[in-house]
Design a protein around this motif. Structure first.
Motif, PDB file in Angstrom:
ATOM      1  N   CYS B  13      80.977  25.126  -6.075  1.00 31.08           N
ATOM      2  CA  CYS B  13      82.292  24.586  -6.421  1.00 31.08           C
ATOM      3  C   CYS B  13      82.554  23.341  -5.580  1.00 31.08           C
ATOM      4  CB  CYS B  13      83.402  25.618  -6.229  1.00 31.08           C
ATOM      5  SG  CYS B  13      84.008  25.776  -4.562  1.00 31.08           S
ATOM      6  N   TRP B  15      85.157  22.135  -4.111  1.00 27.85           N
ATOM      7  CA  TRP B  15      86.101  22.070  -2.994  1.00 27.85           C
ATOM      8  C   TRP B  15      85.604  22.725  -1.727  1.00 27.85           C
ATOM      9  CZ3 TRP B  15      89.584  18.594  -4.073  1.00 27.85           C
ATOM     10  CH2 TRP B  15      89.829  18.325  -5.431  1.00 27.85           C
ATOM     11  N   MET B  41      83.732  22.199 -10.706  1.00 27.41           N
ATOM     12  CA  MET B  41      84.970  22.059  -9.950  1.00 27.41           C
ATOM     13  C   MET B  41      85.329  23.367  -9.265  1.00 27.41           C
ATOM     14  SD  MET B  41      85.447  19.001 -10.040  1.00 27.41           S
ATOM     15  CE  MET B  41      87.030  18.692  -9.290  1.00 27.41           C
ATOM     16  N   CYS B  42      85.130  24.479  -9.968  1.00 33.52           N
ATOM     17  CA  CYS B  42      85.445  25.799  -9.401  1.00 33.52           C
ATOM     18  C   CYS B  42      84.318  26.735  -9.793  1.00 33.52           C
ATOM     19  CB  CYS B  42      86.768  26.304  -9.977  1.00 33.52           C
ATOM     20  SG  CYS B  42      87.208  27.981  -9.458  1.00 33.52           S
ATOM     21  N   SER B  43      84.051  27.724  -8.939  1.00 32.72           N
ATOM     22  CA  SER B  43      82.992  28.677  -9.272  1.00 32.72           C
ATOM     23  C   SER B  43      83.290  29.368 -10.594  1.00 32.72           C
ATOM     24  CB  SER B  43      82.829  29.701  -8.153  1.00 32.72           C
ATOM     25  OG  SER B  43      83.997  30.485  -8.028  1.00 32.72           O
ATOM     26  N   GLY B  66      81.106  29.798  -4.125  1.00 32.51           N
ATOM     27  CA  GLY B  66      82.503  29.399  -4.271  1.00 32.51           C
ATOM     28  C   GLY B  66      83.216  29.486  -2.938  1.00 32.51           C
ATOM     29  N   CYS B  67      84.499  29.201  -2.978  1.00 40.48           N
ATOM     30  CA  CYS B  67      85.329  29.322  -1.782  1.00 40.48           C
ATOM     31  C   CYS B  67      85.450  30.805  -1.422  1.00 40.48           C
ATOM     32  CB  CYS B  67      86.722  28.776  -2.052  1.00 40.48           C
ATOM     33  SG  CYS B  67      86.752  27.192  -2.883  1.00 40.48           S
ATOM     34  N   CYS B  72      90.296  29.880  -2.949  1.00 38.37           N
ATOM     35  CA  CYS B  72      89.935  29.045  -4.103  1.00 38.37           C
ATOM     36  C   CYS B  72      90.973  27.935  -4.264  1.00 38.37           C
ATOM     37  CB  CYS B  72      89.879  29.895  -5.358  1.00 38.37           C
ATOM     38  SG  CYS B  72      89.705  28.943  -6.876  1.00 38.37           S
ATOM     39  N   HIS B  73      90.485  26.722  -4.489  1.00 39.45           N
ATOM     40  CA  HIS B  73      91.364  25.571  -4.670  1.00 39.45           C
ATOM     41  C   HIS B  73      92.318  25.793  -5.838  1.00 39.45           C
ATOM     42  CE1 HIS B  73      92.401  21.325  -4.334  1.00 39.45           C
ATOM     43  NE2 HIS B  73      92.283  21.232  -5.637  1.00 39.45           N
ATOM     44  N   TYR B  74      91.881  26.614  -6.783  1.00 36.86           N
ATOM     45  CA  TYR B  74      92.720  26.906  -7.950  1.00 36.86           C
ATOM     46  C   TYR B  74      93.282  28.326  -7.839  1.00 36.86           C
ATOM     47  CZ  TYR B  74      90.027  22.878  -9.399  1.00 36.86           C
ATOM     48  OH  TYR B  74      89.426  21.650  -9.437  1.00 36.86           O
TER      49      TYR B  74
HETATM   50  S1  FES Z   1      87.472  26.003  -6.144  1.00 41.63           S
HETATM   51 FE1  FES Z   1      85.971  26.956  -4.944  1.00 41.63          FE
HETATM   52  S2  FES Z   1      85.832  28.851  -5.973  1.00 41.63           S
HETATM   53 FE2  FES Z   1      87.453  27.942  -7.044  1.00 41.63          FE
END
Ligand code: FES
Lengths: 569, 144
Positions: B13, B15, B41-43, B66-67, B72-74
């Motif tokens: 991801c 971020w 952008m995201c996992s 991922g984060c 998570c950024h989202y």
């Molecule tokens: S932005 Fe990293 S897991 Fe959603």
């Protein structure tokens, strides 16, 4: 659309990449990749010379897709996108390949393997680039008006601050008066000033400012829209009222927990809560006889795990007031731990002890019990430190209960499409980094609606939320993420999976002109995470810039195309 | 199969994990050169079919990074990733792939060292596992 022509620019980054990766070899390799029309190396692609080279080659070779293989998009993507734009290529027709952080720097002693990997990374980048489509950055206008929900201390601070900055403010309060819980408080720490004084100051800022429209005895009925243009319907004593605002601040506060039955609250006369006590003190009643406070009532247990944060200070404060009013009375605070944090509360704690208030520790395993049938006469306590059971005489028992989430919070949360935690408090976007914002753009949070906050904190958060809300309103517009999701209505089956996984409430199931359910993405609310695109069973939703066709092509290119080391292909 | 060099795809991801990989590079942590990162952008953008397609086309393993949960950024994308991951592992097993050829893990933007460790351990694990049945067939030419 004219034929796709990809240009690949491979950066030496001085010796950072070139010292490990055989850059000229990568350039040669790139030339044979599908749809790649031109490839060259640069000593520093991000230098003036490098950027000029990109622009010249775009013109010279009619390139319409650009790949730069250098460092990381996290620092340099914007620069190269702008360069493309300057040469007349849409900024989203640019693809970044990371050969430094993700290759040369982590394989410093394996130049051959690093070169082979660099070739593959460039191949993936070119494969994606060939499938990129131009995108536009949209802008949304922001109406310079804010809806503040809740007229307690946090809401008053937010409303006052925004009005002072010249914004139109709509302040909605459920009760017929402003001030929230603070209205019922007697005196405040530190300084022992009357709560009414402080409220007066905060209220005047709002009532004396023409920018504020005040709706008392009113509630929010409905709200739709997104940052910049929300439409809200309020129910007011004079009927329904529609307003349009650009931002929203939630400052609905909390309520004092009233755990009926606990320690015989509501059953035995003389057992009251701190709020009840504050009201009595405000009414001038201080002859309460012997008083026992029981802290952590209804808090820090299996049902409600959190600590109320302010309750210790409240018990310290009121115990001292009672002891000072009647020095002969025995005033005792039963506590599990005294959380008198910071310099002020620690000082207050000492002051209370010096005044003669006794603090006795009990264990949650053997909690105190109240004595007396109709009227309370004492409290039986097992003293954890001495290991003895004893009875304290008490004419009044005051339960120190935590603030709890308002029962209306969950409805409001649904309306605004923002989350609440397991205790019903609103959940901000990030506890540390974005403490007064929701993940949803244009919606902010302040005060005890988030978590028990004292007055100073509520004022700070209200002012912070106002500052956060003011930023987009001053700007007048926001630019909207271009790599958002987009539904292809012809493929959509209307199953609503996308609606369920969207963390921003940006997707709605609407009806097409045949009355068929179909998903629709609000591009202003969409943040471009792509969760919907991954979940859609029909492949009907795509995330622009990260479409299935682009990602699958990268996977295919990695898996099926020959190994560039030379052994296979 | 001591000289087996697996080919591994990482989805990271933007971020957290991609930035974590950047951090690993900046810190010059040395890693086995078997992995290729695709940035999302995201996992939660990773479609299970993308993982399946990678494995059925002959890649030896896929790692989704991922984060950390809660970061998570989202807000909640990585929770979806985690749930999908559990489901996907079972599905892959029925397709004849060892469960561990596909893994989900978390790396923050600051965790360069953790990125290096997660990747190195993953590569070791896949090396020990040997090529997948698809990539083995591909190598010996028995697979289309
Ligand atoms: S932005 Fe990293 S897991 Fe959603």
């Amino acid at each position: 659309m004219s034929r796709v022509k990809v240009g690949v620019f491979v950066c030496h980054c001085g010796s950072n990449i070139g010292g490990t990766v055989d850059v000229p070899d990568v350039v040669e390799y790139a030339k044979d990749l599908p749809l790649v029309h031109y490839s060259e190396d640069n000593l520093y692609t991000c230098s003036d010379a490098g950027l000029t080279a990109i622009k010249e080659k775009i013109k010279e070779h009619g390139l319409n897709r650009v790949v730069v293989a250098s460092c990381t998009p996290r620092t340099h993507e914007e620069l190269f996108r702008r360069t493309c734009e300057e040469a007349g290529v849409n900024r989203y027709l640019f693809e970044f390949v990371n050969l430094r952080e993700h290759c040369s720097w982590i394989h410093m002693n394996q130049p051959q393997e690093a070169t082979c990997k660099a070739k593959e990374l460039v191949r993936l980048g070119a494969a994606k680039a060939a499938r990129l489509r131009p995108l536009e950055i949209a802008r949304a206008q922001i109406k310079p008006a804010c809806l503040v929900i809740g007229g307690g201390v946090a809401g008053l601070s937010a409303a006052g601050s925004l009005a002072q900055q010249g914004f139109e403010v709509h302040l909605v309060e459920r009760n017929d008066r402003l001030g929230g819980l603070t209205v019922d408080l007697w005196k405040l720490l530190p300084g022992d000033r009357p709560a009414s004084e402080l409220l007066h100051t905060l209220t005047a800022r709002v009532t004396k400012n023409d920018n504020v429209t005040l709706y008392l005895s009113s509630e929010l009925n409905e709200i739709t829209g997104f940052i910049g243009s929300f439409k809200a319907t309020l129910s007011t004593p004079s009927g329904k009222k529609d307003i349009e605002i650009g931002t929203v601040i939630v400052a609905t506060g909390a309520v004092e927990l009233e755990p009926l039955g606990l320690y015989n609250l509501g059953k035995t006369e003389g057992v009251i809560t701190q709020m009840g006590l504050e009201k009595m003190l405000s009414d001038g009643r201080k002859d309460l006889g012997d008083v026992v406070f029981i802290n952590c009532a209804g808090a820090r247990g299996p049902d409600r795990e959190y600590c109320g944060r302010l309750c210790c200070a409240v018990s310290i404060k009121n115990a001292r007031y009672l002891k000072e009013a009647d020095p002969d009375a025995r005033v005792t605070v039963l506590q599990r731990d005294v959380m008198a944090f910071g310099t002020e509360f620690e000082t207050e704690y000492r002051k209370a002890m010096c005044a003669g208030v006794r603090f006795i520790r009990f264990s949650p395993d053997r909690p105190p019990t109240t004595i007396g049938n109709d009227k309370v006469t004492g409290v039986r306590i097992y003293n954890q430190l001495t290991g003895e059971e004893s009875d304290l005489s008490a004419n009044t028992v005051v339960l120190t209960t935590p603030l709890a989430a308002d029962s209306g919070a969950s409805d409001l949360a649904q309306m605004l499409k923002v989350p609440v935690d397991k205790d019903g408090f609103f959940l901000e976007a990030h506890l540390k980094l974005r403490p007064v914002e929701f993940a949803t753009d244009g919606v902010f949070i302040a005060g005890a609606a988030r978590f028990p906050a004292d007055i100073g904190e509520a004022v700070a958060q209200g002012t912070a939320a106002a500052a956060k809300a003011a930023a987009p309103m001053f700007a007048g517009e926001v630019s909207v993420e271009a790599t958002t999701a987009l539904t292809n209505p012809r493929l959509c089956s209307g199953c609503a999976t996308c609606e369920a996984v969207c963390p921003f409430g940006a997707i709605e199931i609407t009806q097409d002109r045949h009355g068929r359910p179909v998903s629709e993405v609000n591009a202003v609310m969409c943040k471009g995470c792509g969760a919907c695109a991954a979940a859609c069973p029909c492949g009907a939703i795509q995330q622009l810039g990260f479409t299935d066709s682009q990602i699958f092509e990268m996977v295919r290119s990695l898996a099926r195309d020959g190994d560039p080391s030379g052994s296979e292909g | 199969m001591s000289d087996f060099e697996p080919k591994i795809l990482i989805f990271a991801c933007n971020w957290c994990s991609y930035a974590g990989a950047d951090m690993a590079g900046v810190s010059r942590y040395q890693m086995p050169p078997n992995c290729r990162i695709i940035r999302v952008m995201c996992s939660a953008r990773v479609r299970p079919e993308q993982v399946i397609s990678a494995l059925t086309q002959g890649l030896d393993a896929v790692l989704v990074l991922g984060c950390h949960p809660g970061d998570c950024h989202y807000t909640e994308g990585n929770y979806l990733t985690r749930r999908r991951g559990i489901m996907l592992k079972n599905l892959l097993e029925t397709m004849g792939f060892e469960k561990n050829r596909f893994q989900v893990n978390w790396v923050s933007a600051a965790e360069g060292a953790r990125f290096a460790q997660v990747v190195s351990e993953f590569v070791e694990e896949i090396k020990a596992l040997g090529p997948s049945h698809v990539s083995r067939d591909k190598d010996t030419g028995t697979h289309a």
